[in-house]
Scaffold this motif. Structure first.
Motif, mmCIF file in Angstrom:
data_model
loop_
_atom_site.group_PDB
_atom_site.id
_atom_site.type_symbol
_atom_site.label_atom_id
_atom_site.label_comp_id
_atom_site.label_asym_id
_atom_site.label_seq_id
_atom_site.Cartn_x
_atom_site.Cartn_y
_atom_site.Cartn_z
ATOM 1 N N ARG A 28 42.482 25.904 -15.672
ATOM 2 C CA ARG A 28 41.581 24.755 -15.767
ATOM 3 C C ARG A 28 41.172 24.178 -14.424
ATOM 4 O O ARG A 28 40.186 23.434 -14.351
ATOM 5 C CB ARG A 28 42.241 23.657 -16.616
ATOM 6 N N GLY A 29 41.946 24.459 -13.387
ATOM 7 C CA GLY A 29 41.644 23.873 -12.075
ATOM 8 C C GLY A 29 42.498 22.645 -11.825
ATOM 9 O O GLY A 29 43.156 22.125 -12.730
ATOM 10 N N TYR A 30 42.462 22.154 -10.585
ATOM 11 C CA TYR A 30 43.349 21.044 -10.205
ATOM 12 C C TYR A 30 42.982 19.753 -10.927
ATOM 13 O O TYR A 30 43.829 19.115 -11.550
ATOM 14 C CB TYR A 30 43.291 20.821 -8.693
ATOM 15 N N PHE B 109 27.686 27.498 -4.759
ATOM 16 C CA PHE B 109 27.780 28.625 -5.701
ATOM 17 C C PHE B 109 29.263 28.973 -5.914
ATOM 18 O O PHE B 109 29.733 29.127 -7.043
ATOM 19 C CB PHE B 109 27.052 29.867 -5.177
ATOM 20 N N GLY B 110 29.965 29.131 -4.792
ATOM 21 C CA GLY B 110 31.388 29.465 -4.875
ATOM 22 C C GLY B 110 32.214 28.337 -5.471
ATOM 23 O O GLY B 110 33.143 28.571 -6.256
ATOM 24 N N ASN B 111 31.862 27.113 -5.118
ATOM 25 C CA ASN B 111 32.619 25.963 -5.624
ATOM 26 C C ASN B 111 32.492 25.847 -7.148
ATOM 27 O O ASN B 111 33.486 25.709 -7.858
ATOM 28 C CB ASN B 111 32.115 24.658 -4.991
ATOM 29 N N PHE B 112 31.266 25.878 -7.634
ATOM 30 C CA PHE B 112 31.060 25.797 -9.082
ATOM 31 C C PHE B 112 31.601 27.063 -9.756
ATOM 32 O O PHE B 112 32.142 27.005 -10.859
ATOM 33 C CB PHE B 112 29.574 25.624 -9.401
ATOM 34 N N GLY B 113 31.424 28.197 -9.088
ATOM 35 C CA GLY B 113 31.911 29.456 -9.663
ATOM 36 C C GLY B 113 33.407 29.441 -9.915
ATOM 37 O O GLY B 113 33.879 29.903 -10.957
ATOM 38 N N THR B 114 34.165 28.877 -8.977
ATOM 39 C CA THR B 114 35.618 28.851 -9.170
ATOM 40 C C THR B 114 36.063 27.687 -10.047
ATOM 41 O O THR B 114 36.986 27.821 -10.832
ATOM 42 C CB THR B 114 36.363 28.742 -7.818
ATOM 43 N N GLU B 115 35.400 26.536 -9.908
ATOM 44 C CA GLU B 115 35.919 25.357 -10.612
ATOM 45 C C GLU B 115 35.442 25.245 -12.061
ATOM 46 O O GLU B 115 36.220 24.865 -12.943
ATOM 47 C CB GLU B 115 35.525 24.063 -9.871
ATOM 48 N N ILE B 116 34.176 25.573 -12.309
ATOM 49 C CA ILE B 116 33.624 25.166 -13.607
ATOM 50 C C ILE B 116 32.988 26.316 -14.395
ATOM 51 O O ILE B 116 32.749 26.191 -15.601
ATOM 52 C CB ILE B 116 32.639 23.971 -13.396
#
Lengths: 219, 219
Positions: A28-30, B109-116
């Motif tokens: 789910r993430g932090y 792109f990477g931030n949203f790709g990993t988090e959401i």
């Protein structure tokens, strides 16, 4: 399971919390993973969390370390396997983990690095240290492969290892965004088929070059 | 500024919200950036958010598209610059952006790709589409460079572009975790000094190889 929980000492309750945290932070993430949910999943009594951890951040750091232990990094030092095959098997194992999760979850180093590293010095340093350990092991394999003539000798092992590990982290972003193995195909083709292989080998000469070509097909 | 806000029509209030969203999603991440904060930063009346967007997810998709426009992707098609120099300048621009933010923020792109991406199909597809556009432009530059003899001809442009873009995304994770430019050094050395350069050139032959060496120094 219920029996185990009933016989739990403080230490094993802590362990249940860490396992639940690893699963929830990873999936789910932090920010989306809550202490309340983690504690409930672990079967820990309400309000008991702070008997075990000072903060969500401290729990997340422990979960991150535990995650690192699941990556089988020790296999990178297994001298019974030829170095390039060993490096390849390492990333194949990691690829299979992500495929097994339906192209979800990715790598907790990358996940925490992008989501929370800017905002938590503790977790930023945690990610950094894990990346350093991993990259150092990969650099050792590359150096060993160079000495055996399996990898081109003009590459700096540390710089190359860092690039390869970073390329892997980005490959996971792509694989998750596209829900496909194509990104892994690019990674294996370019790293094992091009980057690491010695240049200027005559066709059919075999050795590292042949390995590179086989790698491409298997990706 | 206050004057502009006072003369806003519905469209310009929407624009203020998008700009605030871009800043907050980029700096804080999807979950940590709240609609309430974004609306307040934009100076939008309380409760007016849903006059402009159906959901936080819809706003985030618009912010993601807007973010893509800041990456100067069009420069990748600027035929007045030689292809390898153009590709290198593109990543140098992106590197400088991250350095300018104190090694924070990274790539949305990477931030949203990993988090959401695992949890929002809309945003996963948004990331995927942006990566496809970007990778296609990079592939075109690589193909052009190959035709001019600047990049080794045995690389598949699409596969290579995908790998390079993914390596970039992972490089940002490393740069943020270590708060240093070393990760960028690895990226430029390996991509421009090794991966793309034609193998088996005799020393001093110039061309792509000389460019590769210059690239390493400049990294």
């Amino acid at each position: 399971m219920a029996k185990a929980v009933m016989t739990v000492a403080r230490q094993s309750m802590r362990e249940e919390i860490v396992e639940a945290a690893l699963d929830q932070f990873h999936s789910r993430g932090y920010n989306a993973a809550g202490v309340k949910d983690i504690t409930a999943t672990a079967g820990a009594p309400k309000g008991s969390f702070y008997n075990h951890f000072d903060s969500k951040e401290a729990l997340a750091l422990t979960a991150l370390e535990r995650y690192g232990e699941t990556l089988r990094m020790r296999d990178l030092a297994d001298a019974s396997v030829a170095p390039v095959a060993r490096l390849r098997a390492h990333f194949e194992f990691l690829r299979d983990e992500t495929v097994g999760h339906g192209y979800k979850r990715g790598c907790m180093f990358g996940n925490f690095g992008t989501e929370i590293g800017d905002h938590s010095e503790v977790l930023r340093v945690g990610v950094e240290q894990n990346l350093v350990v991993w990259t150092t092991l990969v650099a050792d394999v590359i150096g060993e492969a160079q000495r055996g003539g399996e990898v081109r000798g003009d590459l700096d092992p540390a710089t190359t290892a860092r690039f390869v590990v970073n390329a892997w982290e980005g490959t996971l972003i792509d694989a998750r965004a596209t829900r496909s193995a194509d990104a892994f195909g690019s990674f294996f083709a370019l790293v094992f088929g091009t980057l690491l292989t010695a240049p200027a080998k005559a066709p059919g000469e075999g050795g590292a070059d042949a390995d590179g070509r086989r790698s491409q097909r298997g990706a």
